[in-house]
Design a protein around this motif. Structure first.
Motif, PDB file in Angstrom:
ATOM      1  N   HIS A  27     -66.063  20.717 -81.855  1.00  0.00           N
ATOM      2  CA  HIS A  27     -66.809  21.359 -80.768  1.00  0.00           C
ATOM      3  C   HIS A  27     -67.295  20.304 -79.779  1.00  0.00           C
ATOM      4  CE1 HIS A  27     -70.021  23.792 -78.880  1.00  0.00           C
ATOM      5  NE2 HIS A  27     -69.197  24.789 -79.148  1.00  0.00           N
ATOM      6  N   GLU A  28     -67.670  20.747 -78.583  1.00  0.00           N
ATOM      7  CA  GLU A  28     -68.136  19.847 -77.514  1.00  0.00           C
ATOM      8  C   GLU A  28     -69.267  18.933 -77.966  1.00  0.00           C
ATOM      9  OE1 GLU A  28     -69.328  22.605 -74.545  1.00  0.00           O
ATOM     10  OE2 GLU A  28     -67.291  23.071 -73.939  1.00  0.00           O
ATOM     11  N   ASN A  29     -70.166  19.423 -78.824  1.00  0.00           N
ATOM     12  CA  ASN A  29     -71.308  18.611 -79.272  1.00  0.00           C
ATOM     13  C   ASN A  29     -70.967  17.781 -80.514  1.00  0.00           C
ATOM     14  OD1 ASN A  29     -71.251  20.496 -81.265  1.00  0.00           O
ATOM     15  ND2 ASN A  29     -73.265  21.367 -80.861  1.00  0.00           N
ATOM     16  N   ASP A  30     -69.672  17.553 -80.766  1.00  0.00           N
ATOM     17  CA  ASP A  30     -69.157  16.735 -81.862  1.00  0.00           C
ATOM     18  C   ASP A  30     -69.330  17.355 -83.241  1.00  0.00           C
ATOM     19  OD1 ASP A  30     -68.211  14.807 -80.121  1.00  0.00           O
ATOM     20  OD2 ASP A  30     -70.061  13.633 -80.207  1.00  0.00           O
ATOM     21  N   ASP A  31     -69.741  18.628 -83.310  1.00  0.00           N
ATOM     22  CA  ASP A  31     -69.727  19.324 -84.589  1.00  0.00           C
ATOM     23  C   ASP A  31     -68.270  19.604 -84.952  1.00  0.00           C
ATOM     24  OD1 ASP A  31     -72.460  19.388 -84.786  1.00  0.00           O
ATOM     25  OD2 ASP A  31     -72.668  21.422 -83.982  1.00  0.00           O
ATOM     26  N   VAL A  32     -67.939  19.430 -86.233  1.00  0.00           N
ATOM     27  CA  VAL A  32     -66.562  19.659 -86.685  1.00  0.00           C
ATOM     28  C   VAL A  32     -66.541  20.850 -87.633  1.00  0.00           C
ATOM     29  CG1 VAL A  32     -64.608  18.691 -87.966  1.00  0.00           C
ATOM     30  CG2 VAL A  32     -65.948  17.240 -86.436  1.00  0.00           C
ATOM     31  N   ILE A  33     -65.691  21.793 -87.326  1.00  0.00           N
ATOM     32  CA  ILE A  33     -65.452  22.934 -88.211  1.00  0.00           C
ATOM     33  C   ILE A  33     -64.153  22.632 -88.938  1.00  0.00           C
ATOM     34  CG2 ILE A  33     -64.958  25.397 -88.337  1.00  0.00           C
ATOM     35  CD1 ILE A  33     -66.548  25.652 -85.674  1.00  0.00           C
ATOM     36  N   ASP A  34     -64.231  22.527 -90.260  1.00  0.00           N
ATOM     37  CA  ASP A  34     -63.074  22.164 -91.071  1.00  0.00           C
ATOM     38  C   ASP A  34     -62.867  23.259 -92.115  1.00  0.00           C
ATOM     39  OD1 ASP A  34     -60.998  20.794 -92.203  1.00  0.00           O
ATOM     40  OD2 ASP A  34     -62.195  19.080 -92.876  1.00  0.00           O
ATOM     41  N   LEU A  35     -61.810  24.047 -91.957  1.00  0.00           N
ATOM     42  CA  LEU A  35     -61.526  25.143 -92.882  1.00  0.00           C
ATOM     43  C   LEU A  35     -60.193  24.903 -93.577  1.00  0.00           C
ATOM     44  CD1 LEU A  35     -62.376  28.206 -90.621  1.00  0.00           C
ATOM     45  CD2 LEU A  35     -63.748  27.304 -92.496  1.00  0.00           C
TER      46      LEU A  35
END
Length: 162
Positions: free
Chosen positions: A108-116
């Motif tokens: 995401h833009e705020n450097d959050d990573v969604i890893d599924l």
């Protein structure tokens, strides 16, 4: 068909999607199918066995990992019986074991990573169908019973005499 009753399959595509979110799209698939009925003394139907493997990846994040990465593998057997010569009908049936896996990694833009990482699925796959060879035009219809049932229609050009 093929060489000594063996058919090889290769599918490949790679391109930039032009969208900053998607980026590169890569598809690679390979497969083999071999005639079993050629070894039978007087086969009453055509029988083949084979496998298919395919990888499909979309995009790339800042770590160099794919946004979406999939793998599919199938192995099984197909049987058919042709009725007629110049114009023919060919009912067919196939039974296979299919596996599918998919991983998704989104930054995401705020450097959050969604890893599924989705659970790998394995399903039996039964296909029933009919092909019609009308000399210049080939038609087919098939119904597949699997993890997700589907129906498909196909049309291709037949023997044009070239």
């Amino acid at each position: 068909g093929g060489v000594m009753g063996t058919e090889a399959l290769l599918r490949w595509a790679s391109f930039e999607a032009g969208d900053s979110e998607l980026g590169k799209v890569d598809l690679l698939g390979i497969g083999l199918r071999h005639s079993i009925s050629q070894y039978m003394p007087a086969p009453k139907f055509d029988l083949a066995a084979g496998f298919l493997w395919q990888r499909f990846n979309i995009g790339e994040n800042s770590n160099g990992d794919d946004l979406i990465a999939t793998n599919a593998f199938s192995f099984g057997a197909q049987a058919s019986k042709r009725f007629g010569t110049v114009i023919s009908a060919e009912p067919f049936v196939g039974l296979s074991m299919d596996t599918f896996s998919m991983d998704l990694q989104y930054e995401h833009e705020n450097d959050d990573v969604i890893d599924l990482e989705f659970e790998k699925s394995t399903n039996m796959h039964l296909t029933l169908g009919l092909g019609l060879n009308l000399k210049v035009l080939n038609l087919s219809a098939a119904y597949s019973i699997a993890g997700n049932n589907s129906f498909n229609l196909g049309m291709s050009l037949g023997n044009l005499g070239f």
